[in-house]
Write a protein that holds these residues in place. Structure first.
Motif, PDB file in Angstrom:
ATOM      1  N   PHE A  77      35.453 113.099 -25.508  1.00 35.74           N
ATOM      2  CA  PHE A  77      36.506 113.124 -24.491  1.00 35.74           C
ATOM      3  C   PHE A  77      37.305 114.424 -24.446  1.00 35.74           C
ATOM      4  N   ILE A 142      35.044 106.198  -6.817  1.00 36.95           N
ATOM      5  CA  ILE A 142      33.773 106.384  -7.530  1.00 36.95           C
ATOM      6  C   ILE A 142      33.925 107.292  -8.750  1.00 36.95           C
ATOM      7  N   VAL A 144      37.166 109.281 -10.159  1.00 38.32           N
ATOM      8  CA  VAL A 144      38.556 109.671  -9.956  1.00 38.32           C
ATOM      9  C   VAL A 144      39.113 110.262 -11.250  1.00 38.32           C
ATOM     10  N   GLU A 152      39.936  97.057 -19.351  1.00 37.87           N
ATOM     11  CA  GLU A 152      39.245  97.289 -20.626  1.00 37.87           C
ATOM     12  C   GLU A 152      39.531  96.164 -21.604  1.00 37.87           C
ATOM     13  N   HIS A 154      38.901  94.768 -25.656  1.00 38.93           N
ATOM     14  CA  HIS A 154      38.647  95.232 -27.024  1.00 38.93           C
ATOM     15  C   HIS A 154      38.636  94.013 -27.936  1.00 38.93           C
ATOM     16  N   ILE A 217      28.604 100.870 -13.100  1.00 40.53           N
ATOM     17  CA  ILE A 217      29.762 100.071 -12.690  1.00 40.53           C
ATOM     18  C   ILE A 217      30.382  99.271 -13.828  1.00 40.53           C
ATOM     19  N   GLY A 218      29.824  99.407 -15.030  1.00 42.22           N
ATOM     20  CA  GLY A 218      30.444  98.718 -16.149  1.00 42.22           C
ATOM     21  C   GLY A 218      29.642  98.984 -17.404  1.00 42.22           C
ATOM     22  N   THR A 219      30.336  98.976 -18.533  1.00 41.65           N
ATOM     23  CA  THR A 219      29.641  99.222 -19.794  1.00 41.65           C
ATOM     24  C   THR A 219      30.197  98.330 -20.892  1.00 41.65           C
ATOM     25  N   TYR A 250      34.554  96.818 -23.812  1.00 41.09           N
ATOM     26  CA  TYR A 250      33.823  96.824 -22.544  1.00 41.09           C
ATOM     27  C   TYR A 250      34.787  97.076 -21.409  1.00 41.09           C
ATOM     28  N   GLY A 251      34.307  97.791 -20.390  1.00 34.06           N
ATOM     29  CA  GLY A 251      35.226  98.172 -19.325  1.00 34.06           C
ATOM     30  C   GLY A 251      34.578  98.283 -17.960  1.00 34.06           C
ATOM     31  N   ARG A 255      35.397 101.455  -9.568  1.00 33.55           N
ATOM     32  CA  ARG A 255      34.012 101.555  -9.091  1.00 33.55           C
ATOM     33  C   ARG A 255      33.451 100.225  -8.627  1.00 33.55           C
TER      34      ARG A 255
END
Ligand code: P5A
Ligand code: ZN
Length: 468
Positions: A77, A142, A144, A152, A154, A217-219, A250-251, A255
């Motif tokens: 990051f 999409i 930003v 999110e 946790h 769109i998500g992980t 996961y977030g 999007r």
């Protein structure tokens, strides 16, 4: 859709979803209509999450020392973090990071909270804005720089098995969210070089946009004990020994809304899935000089009957031509419209129009209109989903040689191939084709196929695509 990029840009403005003229790149304003769509999307999300997650809210600023603790994470990051360096004119003793995501804000607190196995599991989520100084081309919703709707989660667990099970569970939750909006997706395990910084592995959802490019769109990330070791999140197990805790996160983001817009929209504008449509149906009285009062009275009556059944209904009483009203609500994607004029009233009928198919349905005013509308909304939901899934499925083509990749991508397809799974090989494939490897769609399969790049036996079914 001729040019998706242009269509998407225009629809956000015309349907009054966002205003991207805000004078900072990558940041825009949610307009009232867009905000309603966002609100309903969040309701879908929260209804599913609230079953067994606790909603929380952590501060937006992270001390530099905390952000820096997890080496791999911070490396991932470092180019994207915004920093707060001053309070007024005074330079701060320690720079403060504006969260790009919240692992390093939450986990020092988890370390204080987790003592024993009875404190576990922890399952928390928050919906916040996060900031990422993205260098790739920014686009509203999409990509930003201020992610305004970062949802999110946790979680912390006492065993690797439970942690793996939670990762699977998060995939199931995200399926349910996307399903209820009719957004089709491909699930894959991201390759080593593209997993979340600090994760053991990342399961990702990609949808396909109308131009054939995919959008993540998500992980869902299985973090193992990496962060627990860094932030000292330990617990005393049943045997009285101290162990590192296992974590997942996961977030999803804005999007998801972009994906819903892209999946169903058409030349006339938005086509909103009922779950996230600000209004399910617009009542449009067709008024002439004669019989206006009766028409209005009947429309109000229908409106109340629908409202009583929990249908989100509005009546457009603006003093403009009905044709203009039709146009406006088609543009804004309201799933249904209800038209009633004096002649219809005389015949005791009305017309219900479907936004997705353009179909017009004549109903008898003595029928149970709320029941008819409910059933239509269900059909719309099912049909939008089926249509979007059919499009995705026909977009995936399997290739056996890398020469087939360029023409397939040119034809706006996602490419599936049998792959050895080697990191070096994968990066060479990306370089050679200039197309991204999304990841493994199926792992460790039995196959006689060989890798199209290195010729070694293939072990996985993998996906590649041009990506947003
Ligand atoms: C999971 C939640 C994380 O940040 N930490 C907490 C983990 N994962 S992620 O993959 O980096 O981001 C989660 C999802 O957010 C979306 N996303 C974005 N959306 C809009 N603009 C951006 N700049 C942006 N960056 C990430 C993606 O959908 C991603 O899967
Ligand atoms: Zn290979």
């Amino acid at each position: 859709m001729e040019n998706f990029s242009e269509w998407f840009h225009d629809i956000l403005e015309e349907a009054q979803i966002t205003d991207s003229r805000y004078p900072i790149k990558g940041m825009s304003v949610w307009l009232p209509y867009g905000f309603q769509i966002r609100k309903h999307t969040l309701n879908v999300y929260k209804d599913l999450m609230d079953v067994d997650h606790d909603e929380v809210l952590f501060p937006m600023l992270i001390p530099e020392a905390e952000l820096a603790k997890e080496g791999i994470h911070v490396k991932g990051f470092e180019d994207e973090v915004y920093w707060v360096t001053h309070g007024g004119k005074t330079e701060l003793n320690e720079k403060l990071a504006i969260r790009p995501t919240s692992e390093t804000s939450m986990y020092p607190m988890f370390s204080l909270w987790v003592r024993s196995h009875i404190d576990l599991p922890i399952k928390q989520y928050q919906v916040v804005n996060t900031f990422r100084y993205e260098t790739k081309h920014t686009r509203p919703l999409i990509r930003v720089r201020e992610i305004t709707t970062f949802a999110e989660a946790h979680t912390v667990h006492s065993s690797a098995e439970e942690c793996k099970e939670q990762t699977d569970e998060s995939v199931r939750i995200y399926k349910a969210i996307f399903d209820s909006m009719g957004i089709p997706y491909l699930i894959s395990k991201r390759p080593e070089w593209d997993k979340f910084p600090g994760a053991e592995y990342t399961m990702a959802f990609d949808t396909i946009m109308p131009d054939g490019k995919t959008l993540q769109i998500g992980t869902c990330h299985n973090l193992g004990t990496t962060f627990a070791k860094t932030f000292d999140i330990t617990f005393e197990n049943k045997e009285g020994e101290h162990e590192y805790a296992y974590q997942t996160c996961y977030g999803i983001s804005d999007r998801v809304i972009a994906a819903a817009i892209a999946a169903h929209g058409d030349e006339k504008g938005l086509v909103l899935p009922p779950k996230i449509a600000p209004k399910h149906i617009t009542i449009i009285p067709i008024i002439f000089k004669d019989g206006a009062e009766e028409v209005m009275a009947k429309c109000s009556e229908v409106k109340e009957a629908l409202q009583a059944k929990g249908i989100r209904v509005q009546m457009d009483t603006r003093d403009i031509r009905p044709g203009k009203k039709f146009y406006d609500w088609e543009l804004k994607g309201t799933p249904l419209r209800f038209e009633l004029g004096p002649r219809d009233l005389k015949n005791n009928i009305a017309i219900i129009g479907r936004r997705d198919t353009g179909e017009k349905i004549e109903v008898n005013l003595d029928d149970d209109i709320a029941e008819i509308v409910s059933n239509l909304l269900t059909s719309i939901e099912t049909d939008l989903k089926a249509k979007a899934w059919a499009k995705l499925e026909e977009s995936v083509v399997t290739v056996e040689s890398l020469d087939e990749v360029a023409p397939a991508v040119e034809d706006e397809k996602v490419v599936q191939f049998y792959w050895c799974g080697d990191e070096e090989c994968g990066q060479a494939i990306e370089e050679e084709t200039n197309v991204d490897v999304l990841g493994l769609r199926e792992e460790n399969i039995e196959t006689d196929k060989v890798c199209p790049h290195c010729g070694k036996p293939a072990k996985h079914l993998a996906l590649m695509a041009k990506t947003y």
